[in-house]
Design a protein around this motif. Structure first.
Motif, PDB file in Angstrom:
ATOM      1  N   ILE A 162       0.839  -1.201   0.000  1.00  0.00           N
ATOM      2  CA  ILE A 162       0.000   0.000   0.000  1.00  0.00           C
ATOM      3  C   ILE A 162       0.871   1.247   0.000  1.00  0.00           C
ATOM      4  CG2 ILE A 162      -1.608   1.375   1.404  1.00  0.00           C
ATOM      5  CD1 ILE A 162      -2.888  -1.362   2.248  1.00  0.00           C
ATOM      6  N   GLU A 163       1.882   1.277   0.874  1.00  0.00           N
ATOM      7  CA  GLU A 163       2.764   2.443   0.967  1.00  0.00           C
ATOM      8  C   GLU A 163       3.513   2.697  -0.331  1.00  0.00           C
ATOM      9  OE1 GLU A 163       5.112   1.458   4.417  1.00  0.00           O
ATOM     10  OE2 GLU A 163       3.832   2.667   5.719  1.00  0.00           O
ATOM     11  N   GLU A 164       3.859   1.627  -1.045  1.00  0.00           N
ATOM     12  CA  GLU A 164       4.607   1.766  -2.297  1.00  0.00           C
ATOM     13  C   GLU A 164       3.684   1.862  -3.514  1.00  0.00           C
ATOM     14  OE1 GLU A 164       7.251  -1.581  -2.341  1.00  0.00           O
ATOM     15  OE2 GLU A 164       8.545  -0.738  -0.784  1.00  0.00           O
ATOM     16  N   GLY A 165       2.366   1.833  -3.287  1.00  0.00           N
ATOM     17  CA  GLY A 165       1.419   1.896  -4.397  1.00  0.00           C
ATOM     18  C   GLY A 165       1.474   0.662  -5.286  1.00  0.00           C
ATOM     19  N   ARG A 166       1.858  -0.470  -4.719  1.00  0.00           N
ATOM     20  CA  ARG A 166       2.009  -1.708  -5.494  1.00  0.00           C
ATOM     21  C   ARG A 166       0.950  -2.764  -5.176  1.00  0.00           C
ATOM     22  NH1 ARG A 166       5.818  -5.028  -4.753  1.00  0.00           N
ATOM     23  NH2 ARG A 166       6.325  -4.463  -2.637  1.00  0.00           N
ATOM     24  N   MET A 167      -0.110  -2.399  -4.507  1.00  0.00           N
ATOM     25  CA  MET A 167      -1.155  -3.376  -4.200  1.00  0.00           C
ATOM     26  C   MET A 167      -1.891  -3.692  -5.495  1.00  0.00           C
ATOM     27  SD  MET A 167      -2.557  -5.152  -1.680  1.00  0.00           S
ATOM     28  CE  MET A 167      -2.941  -4.531  -0.066  1.00  0.00           C
ATOM     29  N   ASP A 168      -1.842  -4.944  -5.901  1.00  0.00           N
ATOM     30  CA  ASP A 168      -2.490  -5.369  -7.140  1.00  0.00           C
ATOM     31  C   ASP A 168      -3.895  -5.891  -6.848  1.00  0.00           C
ATOM     32  OD1 ASP A 168      -0.270  -4.825  -8.785  1.00  0.00           O
ATOM     33  OD2 ASP A 168       0.636  -6.755  -8.277  1.00  0.00           O
ATOM     34  N   TYR A 169      -4.802  -5.599  -7.759  1.00  0.00           N
ATOM     35  CA  TYR A 169      -6.178  -6.067  -7.632  1.00  0.00           C
ATOM     36  C   TYR A 169      -6.570  -6.810  -8.903  1.00  0.00           C
ATOM     37  CZ  TYR A 169      -6.448  -2.984  -3.619  1.00  0.00           C
ATOM     38  OH  TYR A 169      -6.229  -2.394  -2.406  1.00  0.00           O
ATOM     39  N   ASP A 170      -7.328  -7.874  -8.724  1.00  0.00           N
ATOM     40  CA  ASP A 170      -7.826  -8.665  -9.840  1.00  0.00           C
ATOM     41  C   ASP A 170      -9.359  -8.621  -9.774  1.00  0.00           C
ATOM     42  OD1 ASP A 170      -8.102 -10.447 -11.924  1.00  0.00           O
ATOM     43  OD2 ASP A 170      -7.696 -12.223 -10.705  1.00  0.00           O
ATOM     44  N   PHE A 171      -9.945  -7.594 -10.404  1.00  0.00           N
ATOM     45  CA  PHE A 171     -11.385  -7.386 -10.329  1.00  0.00           C
ATOM     46  C   PHE A 171     -12.133  -8.322 -11.269  1.00  0.00           C
ATOM     47  CE2 PHE A 171      -9.682  -3.412  -8.677  1.00  0.00           C
ATOM     48  CZ  PHE A 171     -10.489  -3.202  -7.575  1.00  0.00           C
ATOM     49  N   LYS A 172     -13.050  -9.079 -10.691  1.00  0.00           N
ATOM     50  CA  LYS A 172     -13.932  -9.984 -11.428  1.00  0.00           C
ATOM     51  C   LYS A 172     -15.305  -9.911 -10.776  1.00  0.00           C
ATOM     52  CE  LYS A 172     -10.270 -13.204 -12.574  1.00  0.00           C
ATOM     53  NZ  LYS A 172      -9.587 -14.411 -12.214  1.00  0.00           N
ATOM     54  N   THR A 173     -16.283 -10.548 -11.377  1.00  0.00           N
ATOM     55  CA  THR A 173     -17.603 -10.591 -10.764  1.00  0.00           C
ATOM     56  C   THR A 173     -17.566 -11.559  -9.588  1.00  0.00           C
ATOM     57  OG1 THR A 173     -18.677 -10.075 -12.845  1.00  0.00           O
ATOM     58  CG2 THR A 173     -20.051 -11.080 -11.144  1.00  0.00           C
ATOM     59  N   LYS A 203     -30.151 -13.890  -2.303  1.00  0.00           N
ATOM     60  CA  LYS A 203     -29.296 -15.038  -2.632  1.00  0.00           C
ATOM     61  C   LYS A 203     -28.015 -14.625  -3.343  1.00  0.00           C
ATOM     62  CE  LYS A 203     -32.857 -18.644  -3.077  1.00  0.00           C
ATOM     63  NZ  LYS A 203     -33.184 -18.649  -1.735  1.00  0.00           N
ATOM     64  N   GLU A 204     -28.061 -13.471  -4.010  1.00  0.00           N
ATOM     65  CA  GLU A 204     -26.919 -13.072  -4.823  1.00  0.00           C
ATOM     66  C   GLU A 204     -26.816 -11.558  -4.913  1.00  0.00           C
ATOM     67  OE1 GLU A 204     -26.495 -13.687  -9.419  1.00  0.00           O
ATOM     68  OE2 GLU A 204     -26.010 -15.582  -8.413  1.00  0.00           O
ATOM     69  N   ILE A 205     -25.618 -11.057  -4.658  1.00  0.00           N
ATOM     70  CA  ILE A 205     -25.298  -9.650  -4.910  1.00  0.00           C
ATOM     71  C   ILE A 205     -23.953  -9.665  -5.618  1.00  0.00           C
ATOM     72  CG2 ILE A 205     -24.731  -7.398  -3.954  1.00  0.00           C
ATOM     73  CD1 ILE A 205     -26.422  -8.051  -1.522  1.00  0.00           C
ATOM     74  N   ASN A 206     -23.961  -9.327  -6.903  1.00  0.00           N
ATOM     75  CA  ASN A 206     -22.722  -9.365  -7.677  1.00  0.00           C
ATOM     76  C   ASN A 206     -22.017  -8.017  -7.645  1.00  0.00           C
ATOM     77  OD1 ASN A 206     -22.804 -12.081  -8.483  1.00  0.00           O
ATOM     78  ND2 ASN A 206     -24.355 -11.580 -10.002  1.00  0.00           N
ATOM     79  N   LEU A 207     -20.704  -8.094  -7.439  1.00  0.00           N
ATOM     80  CA  LEU A 207     -19.834  -6.918  -7.396  1.00  0.00           C
ATOM     81  C   LEU A 207     -18.654  -7.149  -8.315  1.00  0.00           C
ATOM     82  CD1 LEU A 207     -19.213  -6.817  -3.535  1.00  0.00           C
ATOM     83  CD2 LEU A 207     -21.030  -5.598  -4.703  1.00  0.00           C
ATOM     84  N   LYS A 208     -18.057  -6.064  -8.787  1.00  0.00           N
ATOM     85  CA  LYS A 208     -16.741  -6.146  -9.420  1.00  0.00           C
ATOM     86  C   LYS A 208     -15.749  -5.995  -8.267  1.00  0.00           C
ATOM     87  CE  LYS A 208     -17.513  -6.527 -13.822  1.00  0.00           C
ATOM     88  NZ  LYS A 208     -17.508  -7.877 -14.344  1.00  0.00           N
ATOM     89  N   ALA A 209     -15.048  -7.090  -7.962  1.00  0.00           N
ATOM     90  CA  ALA A 209     -14.180  -7.071  -6.782  1.00  0.00           C
ATOM     91  C   ALA A 209     -13.014  -8.026  -6.954  1.00  0.00           C
ATOM     92  CB  ALA A 209     -14.987  -7.477  -5.542  1.00  0.00           C
ATOM     93  N   ASP A 210     -11.983  -7.781  -6.178  1.00  0.00           N
ATOM     94  CA  ASP A 210     -10.902  -8.747  -6.027  1.00  0.00           C
ATOM     95  C   ASP A 210     -11.338  -9.656  -4.887  1.00  0.00           C
ATOM     96  OD1 ASP A 210      -8.559  -9.992  -4.818  1.00  0.00           O
ATOM     97  OD2 ASP A 210      -7.383  -8.724  -6.175  1.00  0.00           O
ATOM     98  N   GLU A 211     -11.697 -10.881  -5.214  1.00  0.00           N
ATOM     99  CA  GLU A 211     -12.294 -11.776  -4.226  1.00  0.00           C
ATOM    100  C   GLU A 211     -11.389 -12.013  -3.020  1.00  0.00           C
ATOM    101  OE1 GLU A 211     -14.613 -16.053  -3.897  1.00  0.00           O
ATOM    102  OE2 GLU A 211     -13.804 -15.413  -5.830  1.00  0.00           O
ATOM    103  N   GLN A 212     -10.101 -12.222  -3.242  1.00  0.00           N
ATOM    104  CA  GLN A 212      -9.197 -12.486  -2.125  1.00  0.00           C
ATOM    105  C   GLN A 212      -9.036 -11.264  -1.226  1.00  0.00           C
ATOM    106  OE1 GLN A 212      -8.263 -15.485  -1.171  1.00  0.00           O
ATOM    107  NE2 GLN A 212      -9.494 -16.118  -2.922  1.00  0.00           N
ATOM    108  N   LYS A 213      -8.944 -10.086  -1.824  1.00  0.00           N
ATOM    109  CA  LYS A 213      -8.786  -8.867  -1.018  1.00  0.00           C
ATOM    110  C   LYS A 213     -10.070  -8.570  -0.235  1.00  0.00           C
ATOM    111  CE  LYS A 213      -4.653  -7.427  -2.569  1.00  0.00           C
ATOM    112  NZ  LYS A 213      -4.234  -8.521  -3.402  1.00  0.00           N
ATOM    113  N   LEU A 214     -11.220  -8.738  -0.886  1.00  0.00           N
ATOM    114  CA  LEU A 214     -12.480  -8.505  -0.194  1.00  0.00           C
ATOM    115  C   LEU A 214     -12.681  -9.532   0.918  1.00  0.00           C
ATOM    116  CD1 LEU A 214     -14.864  -6.633  -0.104  1.00  0.00           C
ATOM    117  CD2 LEU A 214     -15.984  -8.038  -1.849  1.00  0.00           C
TER     118      LEU A 214
END
Length: 186
Positions: A26-37, A69-80
């Protein structure tokens, strides 16, 4: 019981190492995100099942309420997952007895996850700073932690264009943490 203690210690040590690695990214601005449904309901239920066993070992009552039953988001599943795990972990850690209630709702274009406990609560004078780096209540020295979990959670939620906040009526009054995330409109 001894095996549970060893597993719990190992889990906390892994979390500590990961928190410091994430802080660095986070401090180095290198946090990677893999956004999927991602289905927020399934993800939260999965984390709920993990922590329910830990909470029940402690004698806590756990409940999860949602009529969706379902709420879909664009998110990085592991980070969330990491954010939700952190909030569940804190609820268990700071609730010596009582209950933890999780509720998931949806407004028009946002989902809301609420994690409410009957635990130690948050003193009014520090509630505004609990999402800062290395910030912990100095009165709670007997509870282990780095003061990084909520900071990292806030940064991850911000990267998801969401909001995270806490409410508490004060010491020994329990607390509630909220995550609001935009819903995938596709």
């Amino acid at each position: 019981k001894a095996i549970f203690g060893i597993q719990e210690s190992s889990r906390r040590l892994i979390k500590l190492v990961n928190d410091f690695l994430d802080l660095r990214k986070i401090e180095e601005g290198r946090m990677d995100y893999d956004f999927k449904t991602v289905n927020l309901i399934s993800l939260t239920k999965s984390v709920f099942e993990e922590f329910k066993a830990i909470g029940e070992q402690k004698g806590l009552s756990f409940s999860l309420k949602t009529e969706i039953k379902e709420i879909n988001l664009k998110a990085d599943e592991q980070k969330l997952r990491q954010v939700i795990q952190n909030l569940f972990d804190n609820a268990v850690k700071y609730t010596p007895k009582g209950e933890i209630k999780i509720k998931i709702t949806r407004a028009k274009d946002a989902a809301l996850v609420e994690i409410k406990d009957t635990g130690l609560g948050i003193r009014r004078e520090i509630i505004g700073t609990i999402f800062n780096q290395f910030n912990r209540d100095p009165k709670l020295k007997n509870i282990l932690g780095t003061g990084l979990g909520l900071y990292i959670a806030r940064e991850i939620v911000k990267a998801h264009r969401g909001k995270i906040w806490a409410e508490s009526k004060g010491e020994n009054c329990g607390s509630a943490f909220y995550i609001e995330l935009p819903v995938d409109q596709s």
